[in-house]
Design an enzyme around this catalytic site. Sequence first.
Site, PDB file in Angstrom:
ATOM      1  N   TYR A 125      -0.133  12.170  14.831  1.00 39.85           N
ATOM      2  CA  TYR A 125       0.763  11.261  14.108  1.00 39.85           C
ATOM      3  C   TYR A 125       1.468  10.326  15.082  1.00 39.85           C
ATOM      4  O   TYR A 125       1.554   9.113  14.837  1.00 39.85           O
ATOM      5  CB  TYR A 125       1.789  12.076  13.312  1.00 39.85           C
TER       6      TYR A 125
ATOM      7  N   GLY B 155       7.746   7.433  -2.744  1.00 40.61           N
ATOM      8  CA  GLY B 155       8.473   7.231  -1.513  1.00 40.61           C
ATOM      9  C   GLY B 155       8.971   5.816  -1.294  1.00 40.61           C
ATOM     10  O   GLY B 155       9.254   5.072  -2.243  1.00 40.61           O
TER      11      GLY B 155
ATOM     12  N   THR C 261       0.842  -1.191   0.000  1.00 37.52           N
ATOM     13  CA  THR C 261       0.000   0.000   0.000  1.00 37.52           C
ATOM     14  C   THR C 261       0.881   1.246   0.000  1.00 37.52           C
ATOM     15  O   THR C 261       2.041   1.208   0.388  1.00 37.52           O
ATOM     16  CB  THR C 261      -0.939   0.032   1.215  1.00 37.52           C
ATOM     17  N   GLY C 262       0.312   2.346  -0.467  1.00 37.12           N
ATOM     18  CA  GLY C 262       1.091   3.576  -0.542  1.00 37.12           C
ATOM     19  C   GLY C 262       2.314   3.407  -1.420  1.00 37.12           C
ATOM     20  O   GLY C 262       3.399   3.891  -1.106  1.00 37.12           O
ATOM     21  N   ALA C 263       2.130   2.739  -2.541  1.00 39.49           N
ATOM     22  CA  ALA C 263       3.271   2.325  -3.364  1.00 39.49           C
ATOM     23  C   ALA C 263       3.519   3.216  -4.572  1.00 39.49           C
ATOM     24  O   ALA C 263       4.336   2.875  -5.420  1.00 39.49           O
ATOM     25  CB  ALA C 263       3.056   0.884  -3.836  1.00 39.49           C
TER      26      ALA C 263
ATOM     27  N   GLY D 230      -7.736 -14.363   6.073  1.00 43.78           N
ATOM     28  CA  GLY D 230      -7.940 -15.716   5.562  1.00 43.78           C
ATOM     29  C   GLY D 230      -6.915 -16.087   4.503  1.00 43.78           C
ATOM     30  O   GLY D 230      -6.380 -17.205   4.499  1.00 43.78           O
TER      31      GLY D 230
END
Length: 291
Positions: free
Chosen positions: A174, A30, A25-27, A134
């Site tokens: 944060y 950065g 994720t967030g790929a 799962g």
Amino acid sequence: MTATGETRKKTAATSGMAGKTVLVTGATNGIGKVAARTLAGLGARVVIVGRSQGKTAEVAREIGAASFIVADLSVMSEVRRAAAQFRDQEGRLDVLLNNAGAVVSKRQETPEGIEMTWALNHLNYFLLTQELAGTLKATPGARVVSVSSSAHTSGKMRWDDLEFRRGYSSFAAYGQSKLANILFTRELSRRLQGTGVSANALHPGFVRTGFGHNNGGMLSRVIGLLGAFAISEEQGAQTSIYLASSPEVEGVSGLYFDKQQPSKTAPQALDDAAAARLWAVSEEYVQSRTL
């Protein structure tokens, strides 16, 4: 040789990722992008998640990702949809790299009415992992890797006001979310005992990326001033890559890593009662009980 090259040489020599499926994720920028690119280079089937259709498709082509999913992971319904799409298209999940996150200068809420930092930095990790539990359990030796931060050391769980409805502070919100990442990882590891699935958290270092700059104002200026002391994205991605691919951490679970080594956490991150309480509170937020 670059830091990424060093990791590729070290890991490829001892642990091929061929035949393994990784979700990052967030790929689209950065350290997430660097990690996804490196893992794809090691032979993994990499699936990336990003918010923008155009940018995510472009990055997927650029780094050699097998496929991509478009979703805003600050929205819980989008997290569920992304997980369902992954389950529909993939038969296994060897590594879930929870990397998406943000620091938000002014308090804002998601379309579902949840404070943005809490929703994206914590509930996203929690729910996505739940939804893919799962598939993880059905994949031998699967790993959950969650990007936290040394900012957790200043974090405090505001149990009576987790969403900072009173006295919002971007750094406090944060820090709390990064503390939650470690507490979540510890409780997840405990619940996964006996399943063969491991869970670890990490500090990537203070990385020279666009992180936080979208906010503008004082927060952006502070991050900009600190940029001279920051490490590169390639350096910042190394511990994520290590935990996702190295045979050295096979079966290792419930720890916090920095510079590819187990590291001490702040005392509040070792509070098992707080970890259990966070899990229960998170279940109430997402109304999901699969683990």
